[in-house]
Design a protein around this motif. Structure first.
Motif, PDB file in Angstrom:
ATOM      1  N   GLN A  18       0.808  -1.220   0.000  1.00 29.24           N
ATOM      2  CA  GLN A  18       0.000   0.000   0.000  1.00 29.24           C
ATOM      3  C   GLN A  18       0.847   1.279   0.000  1.00 29.24           C
ATOM      4  N   GLY A  19       2.166   1.129   0.125  1.00 29.76           N
ATOM      5  CA  GLY A  19       3.062   2.263  -0.012  1.00 29.76           C
ATOM      6  C   GLY A  19       3.283   3.124   1.229  1.00 29.76           C
ATOM      7  N   TRP A  20       2.972   2.622   2.415  1.00 30.98           N
ATOM      8  CA  TRP A  20       3.214   3.417   3.624  1.00 30.98           C
ATOM      9  C   TRP A  20       4.292   2.792   4.523  1.00 30.98           C
ATOM     10  N   TYR A  21       5.128   1.954   3.929  1.00 33.87           N
ATOM     11  CA  TYR A  21       6.172   1.276   4.714  1.00 33.87           C
ATOM     12  C   TYR A  21       7.142   2.273   5.350  1.00 33.87           C
ATOM     13  N   GLU A  22       7.467   3.358   4.638  1.00 32.79           N
ATOM     14  CA  GLU A  22       8.401   4.356   5.174  1.00 32.79           C
ATOM     15  C   GLU A  22       7.822   5.082   6.387  1.00 32.79           C
ATOM     16  N   GLU A  23       6.498   5.123   6.505  1.00 34.74           N
ATOM     17  CA  GLU A  23       5.836   5.783   7.649  1.00 34.74           C
ATOM     18  C   GLU A  23       5.417   4.769   8.710  1.00 34.74           C
ATOM     19  N   ARG A  24       5.993   3.572   8.679  1.00 33.56           N
ATOM     20  CA  ARG A  24       5.542   2.507   9.571  1.00 33.56           C
ATOM     21  C   ARG A  24       5.743   2.828  11.056  1.00 33.56           C
ATOM     22  N   ARG A  25       6.740   3.665  11.393  1.00 36.51           N
ATOM     23  CA  ARG A  25       6.976   4.021  12.805  1.00 36.51           C
ATOM     24  C   ARG A  25       5.750   4.697  13.404  1.00 36.51           C
ATOM     25  N   ALA A  26       5.141   5.596  12.650  1.00 35.64           N
ATOM     26  CA  ALA A  26       3.932   6.282  13.139  1.00 35.64           C
ATOM     27  C   ALA A  26       2.809   5.272  13.364  1.00 35.64           C
ATOM     28  N   VAL A  27       2.702   4.299  12.458  1.00 34.00           N
ATOM     29  CA  VAL A  27       1.676   3.257  12.597  1.00 34.00           C
ATOM     30  C   VAL A  27       1.983   2.390  13.817  1.00 34.00           C
ATOM     31  N   GLN A  28       3.266   2.038  14.016  1.00 33.85           N
ATOM     32  CA  GLN A  28       3.641   1.248  15.185  1.00 33.85           C
ATOM     33  C   GLN A  28       3.309   1.989  16.476  1.00 33.85           C
ATOM     34  N   ILE A  29       3.604   3.285  16.507  1.00 32.97           N
ATOM     35  CA  ILE A  29       3.303   4.081  17.705  1.00 32.97           C
ATOM     36  C   ILE A  29       1.788   4.130  17.926  1.00 32.97           C
ATOM     37  N   GLY A  30       1.026   4.317  16.851  1.00 29.23           N
ATOM     38  CA  GLY A  30      -0.434   4.296  16.959  1.00 29.23           C
ATOM     39  C   GLY A  30      -0.933   2.957  17.474  1.00 29.23           C
ATOM     40  N   PHE A  31      -0.304   1.866  16.998  1.00 27.44           N
ATOM     41  CA  PHE A  31      -0.679   0.526  17.437  1.00 27.44           C
ATOM     42  C   PHE A  31      -0.388   0.346  18.927  1.00 27.44           C
ATOM     43  N   ILE A  32       0.771   0.831  19.381  1.00 25.02           N
ATOM     44  CA  ILE A  32       1.131   0.722  20.788  1.00 25.02           C
ATOM     45  C   ILE A  32       0.158   1.524  21.648  1.00 25.02           C
ATOM     46  N   ILE A  33      -0.192   2.730  21.193  1.00 23.90           N
ATOM     47  CA  ILE A  33      -1.159   3.543  21.935  1.00 23.90           C
ATOM     48  C   ILE A  33      -2.490   2.804  22.025  1.00 23.90           C
ATOM     49  N   TRP A  34      -2.905   2.198  20.911  1.00 23.46           N
ATOM     50  CA  TRP A  34      -4.153   1.429  20.897  1.00 23.46           C
ATOM     51  C   TRP A  34      -4.069   0.261  21.894  1.00 23.46           C
ATOM     52  N   ILE A  35      -2.933  -0.461  21.915  1.00 23.46           N
ATOM     53  CA  ILE A  35      -2.760  -1.574  22.852  1.00 23.46           C
ATOM     54  C   ILE A  35      -2.827  -1.075  24.293  1.00 23.46           C
ATOM     55  N   VAL A  36      -2.159   0.041  24.575  1.00 25.41           N
ATOM     56  CA  VAL A  36      -2.160   0.595  25.933  1.00 25.41           C
ATOM     57  C   VAL A  36      -3.585   0.969  26.357  1.00 25.41           C
ATOM     58  N   VAL A  37      -4.332   1.622  25.465  1.00 24.09           N
ATOM     59  CA  VAL A  37      -5.717   2.013  25.786  1.00 24.09           C
ATOM     60  C   VAL A  37      -6.568   0.771  26.054  1.00 24.09           C
ATOM     61  N   VAL A  38      -6.449  -0.236  25.182  1.00 21.03           N
ATOM     62  CA  VAL A  38      -7.216  -1.477  25.357  1.00 21.03           C
ATOM     63  C   VAL A  38      -6.843  -2.143  26.676  1.00 21.03           C
ATOM     64  N   MET A  39      -5.548  -2.174  27.007  1.00 18.28           N
ATOM     65  CA  MET A  39      -5.118  -2.810  28.261  1.00 18.28           C
ATOM     66  C   MET A  39      -5.605  -2.035  29.481  1.00 18.28           C
ATOM     67  N   VAL A  40      -5.576  -0.715  29.412  1.00 15.74           N
ATOM     68  CA  VAL A  40      -6.081   0.088  30.537  1.00 15.74           C
ATOM     69  C   VAL A  40      -7.563  -0.203  30.750  1.00 15.74           C
ATOM     70  N   ILE A  41      -8.339  -0.244  29.668  1.00 16.18           N
ATOM     71  CA  ILE A  41      -9.769  -0.560  29.781  1.00 16.18           C
ATOM     72  C   ILE A  41      -9.958  -1.970  30.325  1.00 16.18           C
ATOM     73  N   PHE A  42      -9.190  -2.928  29.766  1.00 15.29           N
ATOM     74  CA  PHE A  42      -9.294  -4.323  30.187  1.00 15.29           C
ATOM     75  C   PHE A  42      -8.986  -4.468  31.674  1.00 15.29           C
ATOM     76  N   PHE A  43      -7.877  -3.860  32.120  1.00 15.09           N
ATOM     77  CA  PHE A  43      -7.507  -3.997  33.523  1.00 15.09           C
ATOM     78  C   PHE A  43      -8.435  -3.205  34.441  1.00 15.09           C
ATOM     79  N   SER A  44      -9.033  -2.140  33.946  1.00 17.32           N
ATOM     80  CA  SER A  44     -10.043  -1.424  34.743  1.00 17.32           C
ATOM     81  C   SER A  44     -11.251  -2.322  34.980  1.00 17.32           C
ATOM     82  N   VAL A  45     -11.677  -3.031  33.927  1.00 20.40           N
ATOM     83  CA  VAL A  45     -12.804  -3.964  34.055  1.00 20.40           C
ATOM     84  C   VAL A  45     -12.435  -5.093  35.021  1.00 20.40           C
ATOM     85  N   ILE A  46     -11.224  -5.639  34.888  1.00 18.82           N
ATOM     86  CA  ILE A  46     -10.782  -6.712  35.786  1.00 18.82           C
ATOM     87  C   ILE A  46     -10.722  -6.205  37.221  1.00 18.82           C
ATOM     88  N   TRP A  47     -10.218  -4.984  37.400  1.00 16.25           N
ATOM     89  CA  TRP A  47     -10.114  -4.394  38.743  1.00 16.25           C
ATOM     90  C   TRP A  47     -11.505  -4.299  39.381  1.00 16.25           C
TER      91      TRP A  47
END
Length: 198
Positions: free
Chosen positions: A91-120
């Motif tokens: 798709q031609g966005w390989y050079e911008e993959r760092r921004a996507v990785q950071i977005g993915f990490i932020i998404w994982i962190v948000v999901v984990m915070v929600i998940f652990f809030s529910v578990i708590w």
């Protein structure tokens, strides 16, 4: 889709992801801990008012650990990483993959915070009994998140060795080991209650 699969097959092949003795030991640890978690869900001797929530938590642990046992040898996170890399190239966005990785990490962190809030909330007032297992789950999912992020410098860090022991093994085994210890403690306490009531 065919193009993505052809590209992915260059980086990932189906097979045993970690065929060494430590790889299989970790698989066994995941499976034993998953089995123990199911035992705790069924025989934990939880109080009536929190029983359904605690059983749900231990069933959830069993499911996560079982999935990780399967993933350990199929190496599905490498498949996902390879698919994402190929998709980025096609798709031609390989050079911008760092921004996507950071977005993915932020998404994982948000999901984990929600998940652990529910578990708590789920484990409210039961942390004395389940706290160690919850810490184990944090270790397990933290390790998964680090591997899923796919940053090469993080992979290099956890692949470091102290003598002949890889840090990767220590990080990966810590979570299941804590859950195992917690589960054994709960089962021992439940057995003591049952024998004391007889």
């Amino acid at each position: 889709m065919t193009e993505i699969w052809a590209c992915t097959r260059q980086d990932w092949q189906i097979g045993i992801g970690d065929p060494g003795p430590m790889g299989w030991l970790i698989v066994v640890l995941y499976l034993v801990t998953a089995g123990l978690a199911l035992c705790v869900a069924g025989r934990g001797g939880f109080p009536e008012r929190t029983q359904s929530r605690e059983r749900l938590f231990w069933c959830l642990l069993a499911g996560i650990l079982l999935l990780l046992a399967v993933n350990k040898q199929l190496d599905l996170q490498s498949l996902l990483t390879a698919v994402a890399r190929c998709l980025a190239q096609i798709q031609g966005w390989y050079e911008e993959r760092r921004a996507v990785q950071i977005g993915f990490i932020i998404w994982i962190v948000v999901v984990m915070v929600i998940f652990f809030s529910v578990i708590w909330i789920l484990l409210h007032k039961t942390l004395r009994r389940n706290g160690l297992a919850l810490v184990g789950l944090i270790f397990v999912l933290g390790f998964v998140a680090i591997r899923a992020a796919g940053f090469h410098h993080m992979d290099r860090l956890i692949d470091m060795r102290i003598s002949s022991v890889r840090l990767n093994w220590i990080f990966e085994m810590t979570g299941p080991a804590l859950i195992l210890i917690s589960g054994l403690s709960i089962l021992r306490a439940a057995r003591g209650k049952r024998s004391g009531g007889q």
